[in-house]
Design a protein around this motif. Structure first.
Motif, PDB file in Angstrom:
ATOM      1  N   TYR A  78       0.823  -1.207   0.000  1.00  0.00           N
ATOM      2  CA  TYR A  78       0.000   0.000   0.000  1.00  0.00           C
ATOM      3  C   TYR A  78       0.862   1.265   0.000  1.00  0.00           C
ATOM      4  CZ  TYR A  78      -3.643   3.338   1.276  1.00  0.00           C
ATOM      5  OH  TYR A  78      -4.508   4.418   1.287  1.00  0.00           O
ATOM      6  N   HIS A  79       1.802   1.344   0.933  1.00  0.00           N
ATOM      7  CA  HIS A  79       2.567   2.579   1.106  1.00  0.00           C
ATOM      8  C   HIS A  79       3.743   2.704   0.139  1.00  0.00           C
ATOM      9  CE1 HIS A  79       0.420   4.328   4.387  1.00  0.00           C
ATOM     10  NE2 HIS A  79       0.627   3.316   5.198  1.00  0.00           N
ATOM     11  N   ALA A  80       4.501   1.634  -0.054  1.00  0.00           N
ATOM     12  CA  ALA A  80       5.712   1.731  -0.865  1.00  0.00           C
ATOM     13  C   ALA A  80       5.450   1.519  -2.345  1.00  0.00           C
ATOM     14  CB  ALA A  80       6.759   0.723  -0.376  1.00  0.00           C
ATOM     15  N   GLU A  81       4.495   0.636  -2.670  1.00  0.00           N
ATOM     16  CA  GLU A  81       4.256   0.323  -4.076  1.00  0.00           C
ATOM     17  C   GLU A  81       2.982   0.940  -4.637  1.00  0.00           C
ATOM     18  OE1 GLU A  81       6.287  -0.952  -6.188  1.00  0.00           O
ATOM     19  OE2 GLU A  81       7.832  -1.243  -4.680  1.00  0.00           O
ATOM     20  N   GLY A  82       2.165   1.518  -3.778  1.00  0.00           N
ATOM     21  CA  GLY A  82       1.011   2.258  -4.270  1.00  0.00           C
ATOM     22  C   GLY A  82      -0.176   1.432  -4.716  1.00  0.00           C
ATOM     23  N   TYR A  83      -0.254   0.184  -4.291  1.00  0.00           N
ATOM     24  CA  TYR A  83      -1.414  -0.638  -4.641  1.00  0.00           C
ATOM     25  C   TYR A  83      -2.639  -0.158  -3.867  1.00  0.00           C
ATOM     26  CZ  TYR A  83       1.270  -4.232  -7.140  1.00  0.00           C
ATOM     27  OH  TYR A  83       2.047  -4.904  -8.051  1.00  0.00           O
ATOM     28  N   THR A  84      -3.809  -0.308  -4.470  1.00  0.00           N
ATOM     29  CA  THR A  84      -5.049   0.018  -3.773  1.00  0.00           C
ATOM     30  C   THR A  84      -5.487  -1.168  -2.923  1.00  0.00           C
ATOM     31  OG1 THR A  84      -6.487  -0.852  -5.522  1.00  0.00           O
ATOM     32  CG2 THR A  84      -5.749   1.455  -5.735  1.00  0.00           C
ATOM     33  N   HIS A  85      -6.450  -0.925  -2.028  1.00  0.00           N
ATOM     34  CA  HIS A  85      -6.958  -2.029  -1.211  1.00  0.00           C
ATOM     35  C   HIS A  85      -7.606  -3.095  -2.084  1.00  0.00           C
ATOM     36  CE1 HIS A  85      -6.005  -0.298   2.623  1.00  0.00           C
ATOM     37  NE2 HIS A  85      -6.663   0.810   2.363  1.00  0.00           N
ATOM     38  N   GLU A  86      -8.271  -2.678  -3.149  1.00  0.00           N
ATOM     39  CA  GLU A  86      -8.899  -3.640  -4.050  1.00  0.00           C
ATOM     40  C   GLU A  86      -7.836  -4.505  -4.727  1.00  0.00           C
ATOM     41  OE1 GLU A  86      -9.637  -0.437  -3.811  1.00  0.00           O
ATOM     42  OE2 GLU A  86     -11.641  -0.658  -2.912  1.00  0.00           O
ATOM     43  N   GLU A  87      -6.741  -3.892  -5.135  1.00  0.00           N
ATOM     44  CA  GLU A  87      -5.664  -4.644  -5.790  1.00  0.00           C
ATOM     45  C   GLU A  87      -4.982  -5.588  -4.810  1.00  0.00           C
ATOM     46  OE1 GLU A  87      -4.357  -1.365  -9.200  1.00  0.00           O
ATOM     47  OE2 GLU A  87      -3.527  -1.252  -7.163  1.00  0.00           O
ATOM     48  N   ILE A  88      -4.747  -5.116  -3.589  1.00  0.00           N
ATOM     49  CA  ILE A  88      -4.130  -5.973  -2.572  1.00  0.00           C
ATOM     50  C   ILE A  88      -5.041  -7.146  -2.254  1.00  0.00           C
ATOM     51  CG2 ILE A  88      -3.357  -6.083  -0.161  1.00  0.00           C
ATOM     52  CD1 ILE A  88      -2.521  -3.123  -0.464  1.00  0.00           C
ATOM     53  N   ALA A  89      -6.333  -6.882  -2.152  1.00  0.00           N
ATOM     54  CA  ALA A  89      -7.290  -7.951  -1.872  1.00  0.00           C
ATOM     55  C   ALA A  89      -7.241  -9.023  -2.951  1.00  0.00           C
ATOM     56  CB  ALA A  89      -8.705  -7.378  -1.763  1.00  0.00           C
ATOM     57  N   ALA A  90      -7.169  -8.599  -4.206  1.00  0.00           N
ATOM     58  CA  ALA A  90      -7.107  -9.561  -5.308  1.00  0.00           C
ATOM     59  C   ALA A  90      -5.819 -10.370  -5.253  1.00  0.00           C
ATOM     60  CB  ALA A  90      -7.223  -8.832  -6.642  1.00  0.00           C
ATOM     61  N   LEU A  91      -4.707  -9.703  -4.958  1.00  0.00           N
ATOM     62  CA  LEU A  91      -3.424 -10.386  -4.882  1.00  0.00           C
ATOM     63  C   LEU A  91      -3.382 -11.406  -3.749  1.00  0.00           C
ATOM     64  CD1 LEU A  91      -1.067  -7.327  -5.456  1.00  0.00           C
ATOM     65  CD2 LEU A  91      -1.228  -9.317  -6.954  1.00  0.00           C
ATOM     66  N   MET A  92      -3.974 -11.045  -2.609  1.00  0.00           N
ATOM     67  CA  MET A  92      -3.931 -11.905  -1.431  1.00  0.00           C
ATOM     68  C   MET A  92      -5.135 -12.838  -1.319  1.00  0.00           C
ATOM     69  SD  MET A  92      -2.321  -9.543   1.615  1.00  0.00           S
ATOM     70  CE  MET A  92      -0.560  -9.172   1.606  1.00  0.00           C
ATOM     71  N   GLN A  93      -6.018 -12.751  -2.301  1.00  0.00           N
ATOM     72  CA  GLN A  93      -7.216 -13.589  -2.297  1.00  0.00           C
ATOM     73  C   GLN A  93      -8.034 -13.363  -1.021  1.00  0.00           C
ATOM     74  OE1 GLN A  93      -5.964 -17.637  -3.029  1.00  0.00           O
ATOM     75  NE2 GLN A  93      -4.774 -17.068  -4.831  1.00  0.00           N
ATOM     76  N   ARG A  94      -8.145 -12.097  -0.651  1.00  0.00           N
ATOM     77  CA  ARG A  94      -8.944 -11.707   0.509  1.00  0.00           C
ATOM     78  C   ARG A  94      -9.922 -10.625   0.062  1.00  0.00           C
ATOM     79  NH1 ARG A  94      -6.117 -13.915   5.031  1.00  0.00           N
ATOM     80  NH2 ARG A  94      -7.944 -13.366   6.276  1.00  0.00           N
ATOM     81  N   THR A  95     -10.386  -9.789   1.001  1.00  0.00           N
ATOM     82  CA  THR A  95     -11.334  -8.724   0.684  1.00  0.00           C
ATOM     83  C   THR A  95     -10.680  -7.365   0.906  1.00  0.00           C
ATOM     84  OG1 THR A  95     -12.189  -8.561   2.946  1.00  0.00           O
ATOM     85  CG2 THR A  95     -13.234 -10.190   1.478  1.00  0.00           C
ATOM     86  N   PRO A  96     -11.219  -6.302   0.277  1.00  0.00           N
ATOM     87  CA  PRO A  96     -10.687  -4.967   0.547  1.00  0.00           C
ATOM     88  C   PRO A  96     -10.772  -4.605   2.020  1.00  0.00           C
ATOM     89  CG  PRO A  96     -11.996  -4.927  -1.456  1.00  0.00           C
ATOM     90  CD  PRO A  96     -12.197  -6.281  -0.836  1.00  0.00           C
ATOM     91  N   SER A  97     -11.817  -5.054   2.707  1.00  0.00           N
ATOM     92  CA  SER A  97     -11.955  -4.767   4.143  1.00  0.00           C
ATOM     93  C   SER A  97     -10.805  -5.383   4.927  1.00  0.00           C
ATOM     94  CB  SER A  97     -13.287  -5.299   4.665  1.00  0.00           C
ATOM     95  OG  SER A  97     -14.357  -4.602   4.082  1.00  0.00           O
ATOM     96  N   PHE A  98     -10.389  -6.583   4.520  1.00  0.00           N
ATOM     97  CA  PHE A  98      -9.250  -7.226   5.182  1.00  0.00           C
ATOM     98  C   PHE A  98      -7.999  -6.374   5.007  1.00  0.00           C
ATOM     99  CE2 PHE A  98      -5.410  -9.792   4.693  1.00  0.00           C
ATOM    100  CZ  PHE A  98      -5.360 -10.437   5.915  1.00  0.00           C
TER     101      PHE A  98
END
Length: 205
Positions: free
Chosen positions: A161-181
């Motif tokens: 999130y902070h260093a690479e600028g991914y959004t919560h939606e993108e992180i959720a997709a990468l980690m197979q979780r939810t944006p809330s997580f």
């Protein structure tokens, strides 16, 4: 550095996103030669991206040995798949390579699920995602030690999130979780990181 991507106060308008460490320009001619299988251009690409791939893998996996494995696996996949890269829609080569690196690092975490871990609900209200950690964060060594004490999944969310600028939606997709997580881990991780940095600053002051 992670902290450099955060603004200097908790409430001002969002600052422009800090460029990714992967944002390295690769000339089209060099890419064309690499896609043709020439060894020298592939070695140049490796040298250009070796450091950002290793750093990202180290921040996510937390161990140098694991980061070295991720670097090797990433570059092997880049070499094997570079012929597939076409830069559709103006997508840069570095973004394509970074995606492979992130996937490899997270895959490494999933293989070691027992060590991955995440911070549980601490009963606090969500923190300002852009809140600045204490001054000790400016010290790279203190920051590295504090990050290493976070659960791997939480550390991964913070870094992406902070260093690479991914959004919560993108992180959720990468980690197979939810944006809330992703949002909850960022908030809990930020609070925990601030506390750890204060401890580090006191112990090494």
């Amino acid at each position: 550095m992670l902290i450099e991507s955060l603004p200097a106060a908790a409430t001002p308008p969002p600052a422009p996103a800090r460029p990714s460490s992967f944002a390295i320009e690769v000339p089209d001619a060099l890419l064309a030669r690499a896609r043709a299988g020439e060894r020298a251009p592939l070695e140049q690409i490796y040298r250009r991206f070796e450091r950002p791939v290793f750093t990202l893998a180290l921040r996510i996996c937390g161990e140098r040995e694991a980061a070295a494995d991720v670097l090797q696996d990433t570059m092997l996949k880049v070499i094997a798949r570079i012929g597939d890269f076409r830069g559709r829609g103006g997508s840069p080569f570095w973004g394509w390579l970074r995606q492979i690196a992130v996937n490899e690092a997270l895959m490494h975490l999933r293989r070691g699920r027992r060590q991955a871990g995440e911070l549980p609900d601490d009963g606090h209200e969500p923190a300002d995602e852009r809140a600045l950690p204490p001054p000790a964060a400016a010290d790279a060594a203190l920051l590295q030690r504090a990050l290493a004490r976070l659960p791997a999944t939480t550390r991964g969310v913070l870094w992406l999130y902070h260093a690479e600028g991914y959004t919560h939606e993108e992180i959720a997709a990468l980690m197979q979780r939810t944006p809330s997580f992703s949002k909850s881990q960022l908030a809990r991780g930020t609070r925990r990181l601030r506390a750890l940095l204060q401890i580090e600053e006191h112990d090494h002051g």
